[in-house]
Design an enzyme around this catalytic site. Structure first.
Site, short mmCIF file in Angstrom:
data_model
loop_
_atom_site.label_atom_id
_atom_site.label_comp_id
_atom_site.label_asym_id
_atom_site.label_seq_id
_atom_site.Cartn_x
_atom_site.Cartn_y
_atom_site.Cartn_z
N ARG A 51 0.97 -1.16 0.05
CA ARG A 51 0.00 -0.06 -0.15
C ARG A 51 1.00 1.32 -0.06
NH1 ARG A 51 -3.68 -2.52 4.56
NH2 ARG A 51 -1.80 -3.25 5.10
N ASP A 186 5.20 -24.29 5.66
CA ASP A 186 5.48 -24.25 7.05
C ASP A 186 7.26 -24.60 6.72
OD1 ASP A 186 6.97 -25.38 9.28
OD2 ASP A 186 4.84 -26.17 10.00
N HIS A 187 7.93 -23.41 7.25
CA HIS A 187 9.29 -23.46 6.73
C HIS A 187 9.89 -24.41 7.25
CE1 HIS A 187 10.14 -21.16 10.49
NE2 HIS A 187 11.41 -21.51 10.24
N GLU A 225 14.44 -22.10 21.76
CA GLU A 225 14.85 -20.79 21.26
C GLU A 225 15.46 -19.95 22.44
OE1 GLU A 225 12.89 -19.13 17.68
OE2 GLU A 225 11.13 -19.78 18.87
N HIS A 249 4.85 -26.24 13.45
CA HIS A 249 6.43 -26.88 13.21
C HIS A 249 6.61 -27.91 13.93
CE1 HIS A 249 7.10 -23.11 11.32
NE2 HIS A 249 7.63 -22.21 12.66
C1 BG6 Z 1 8.43 -19.00 13.29
C2 BG6 Z 1 7.87 -18.56 14.73
O1 BG6 Z 1 7.30 -19.67 12.64
O2 BG6 Z 1 9.66 -20.10 13.56
C3 BG6 Z 1 8.81 -17.68 15.44
O3 BG6 Z 1 6.82 -17.66 14.31
C4 BG6 Z 1 10.34 -18.68 15.57
O4 BG6 Z 1 8.35 -17.52 16.61
C5 BG6 Z 1 10.78 -19.32 14.45
O5 BG6 Z 1 11.04 -17.95 16.16
C6 BG6 Z 1 11.53 -20.37 14.36
O6 BG6 Z 1 12.22 -20.94 13.31
P1 BG6 Z 1 13.61 -20.86 13.07
O7 BG6 Z 1 13.85 -21.51 11.56
O8 BG6 Z 1 14.57 -20.19 13.38
O9 BG6 Z 1 13.87 -22.24 14.18
#
Ligand code: BG6
Length: 513
Positions: A51, A186-187, A225, A249
């Site tokens: 935007r 979902d990465h 984390e 995840h």
């Molecule tokens: C994301 C979450 O999907 O994954 C974050 O929203 C998280 O909160 C992150 O920190 C963790 O991903 P990675 O690849 O750093 O383990």
């Protein structure tokens, strides 16, 4: 020169919300890395839609900065960058106005004319979630989703806020796209180590025969984390750890560890096997939620030698927030392979150290034939798959300690990526964007899988609406979470891999994926 791949078909990559953090931090660095690996088509264009009023030049400057910081290539030669940046264009547009989409359609048609060929059109939703329900409708209305083979949509998590909203979003997507056109990201699934779970389990006959209730005592899945919520207070305080990490995840990791062997590498075959795992998860009765799930919130503490503030003091977080930054839960799968084997899942922010890993704890030997003094240091075998930041596998087993007497000691056998493979692992987003371009949905979530994962967590989300979490904050930053977490396992004689063991097991040179 952008190093292109002439075998790939022309592609227009549209990023909605392109002025945001995801584009800067993940998407464009990943596309740049792909370009350097000759993994982009010669006819390729990125159209960034947002935007704000932004020139191509300003956008390029911002994206260049992101590429310098986050690209796997590290140093970026200015010639390489400017050649790549030539393919990126900005289009200002209101996501809720049809004319933004018709203009986009015209722009795509122009590019196709220029290239003299039909192009794949990939629509990536990198906007705040509040736009997820709107954009697909307009894409549909503008007729941009009509071509089932050539148009695709990519949806980032969170996919819904609960079961009901996830169903509603899936319904909107389904009204405008075929399921085969929808790529839910979902990465974690793009991480090399996560993909390697299938390779390890099903490309080797060694472990599969003992990968079941007869040999496995319990399984722990950890995504710990060190970081807090960074600049995402607004989003996180509404989401919490269960929605942010477990629904997606951790459930994906559970599926990959517990699924039955696939018959082929077909996307739907693999996804069917994964959904079967979720179907087998024993529902948590609403009145037993507190026995199966522990939640926590961090207070101030010390992380990596630095004093950090508590969650409630973070920007964008309510000072009396009840949001959990830590969750640990115990699940059972009701099926032949896993009956009565507990799966313990945990994730948290501001823990002692960053470590994502899956530990398969094998049963003790059925009969201890060594003299008692030989087996004082004895421990059942354990296989740990380390996902991130260290990438590898560690198998701990018993060995004879050298000397005249028979004495047993646990030892480790280690595989790590950096020693075994010369090639660096591609980042998760690189893999996933490349798969979207190739139209391969294997590493993406299907609607039924997303909904099933929500369904499993709904008893907890419902129960938490009416029960107080107790004394939040209940763990200090820099620890391994609330004390009660041990209670989930202790009564069965189980335990989380101790932090020291994590350090020992993962004492390998790793790198971020
Ligand atoms: C994301 C979450 O999907 O994954 C974050 O929203 C998280 O909160 C992150 O920190 C963790 O991903 P990675 O690849 O750093 O383990």
């Amino acid at each position: 020169m952008m190093k292109t791949n002439d075998l790939l078909e022309p592609t227009v990559f549209v990023i909605f919300g392109g002025a945001g953090d995801l584009t800067w931090r993940k998407l464009v660095p990943a596309l740049f890395d792909l370009s350097q690996d000759r993994s982009l088509p010669a006819d390729f264009s990125v159209i960034v839609v947002d935007r704000v009023d932004l020139s191509d030049e300003k956008l390029h400057r911002r994206l260049h900065d992101g590429v310098k910081k986050f690209s796997r290539q590290g140093k970026v030669q200015s010639g390489e960058w400017s050649e790549f940046a030539r393919h990126i264009h900005y289009q200002q547009g209101d996501f809720k106005k049809l004319q933004s989409y018709t203009a986009l359609g015209e722009q795509c048609a122009k590019l196709e004319k220029l290239w003299g060929a039909k192009a794949h059109r990939i629509f990536y939703m990198a906007t705040p979630p509040s736009m997820f329900g709107e954009i697909p409708k307009y894409i549909g209305k503008a007729g941009l989703a009509r071509d089932r083979e050539w148009a695709r949509i990519v949806v980032e998590k969170p996919i819904g806020y609960d079961l009901e909203s996830a169903r509603a979003l899936n319904a909107i997507l389904a009204a405008n796209f075929e399921e085969s056109q929808i790529f839910r990201i979902d990465h974690y699934l793009g991480k090399e180590t996560v993909q390697n779970i299938l390779a390890f389990r099903f490309a080797n006959p060694l472990f599969e025969p003992i990968w079941n209730r007869h040999y496995v005592d319990y399984v722990t899945i950890t995504a710990a984390e060190e970081v807090g919520i960074e600049h995402r207070g607004g989003y996180y305080d509404r989401a919490g750890a269960l929605r942010d990490m477990v629904q997606n995840h951790l459930m994906q990791l559970l599926c990959l560890v517990a699924m039955e062997p696939m018959v082929s590498f077909d996307a739907d075959e693999i996804r069917n096997k994964k959904v079967d795992v979720l179907h087998a998860v024993r529902p948590i009765p609403p009145d037993a939620v507190h026995q199966s799930i522990v939640r926590g919130q961090y207070g101030e503490g010390w992380v990596a030698g630095k004093k950090v503030r508590g969650y409630r003091e973070e920007d964008g977080v309510s000072p009396d927030s009840q949001t959990e930054t830590f969750v640990a839960l115990r699940l059972f799968l009701d099926n032949w392979r896993w009956q009565d084997v507990p799966f313990y899942l945990r994730t948290g922010k501001r823990l002692t150290r960053q470590a994502s890993e899956i530990a398969i704890q094998f049963r003790a030997v059925p009969h201890q034939s060594f003299p008692p003094e030989a087996s004082l240091g004895w421990q059942p075998s354990r296989l740990v798959m380390t996902i991130h930041p260290v990438e590898g596998i560690v198998l701990s087993f018993q060995a004879k300690y050298p000397g005249p007497k028979m004495q047993l000691r646990p030892v480790d056998m280690r595989f790590n990526y950096c020693e075994s493979f010369a090639a660096p692992s591609p980042g998760a987003y690189e893999t996933l964007l490349w798969d979207v371009m190739k139209n391969d949905a294997t590493l993406f979530m299907r609607a039924d899988q997303v909904e099933e994962a929500w369904r499993l967590l709904m008893p907890a989300l419902e129960a938490w609406k009416t029960t107080s979490p107790g004394d939040f904050p209940n763990y200090a930053a820099g620890t391994w979470g609330p004390e009660d977490t041990q209670g989930l396992l202790a009564h069965q004689g189980h335990r989380w891999p101790l932090p020291a063991e994590l350090v020992d097991h993962c004492n390998m040179k790793g790198k971020n994926s």
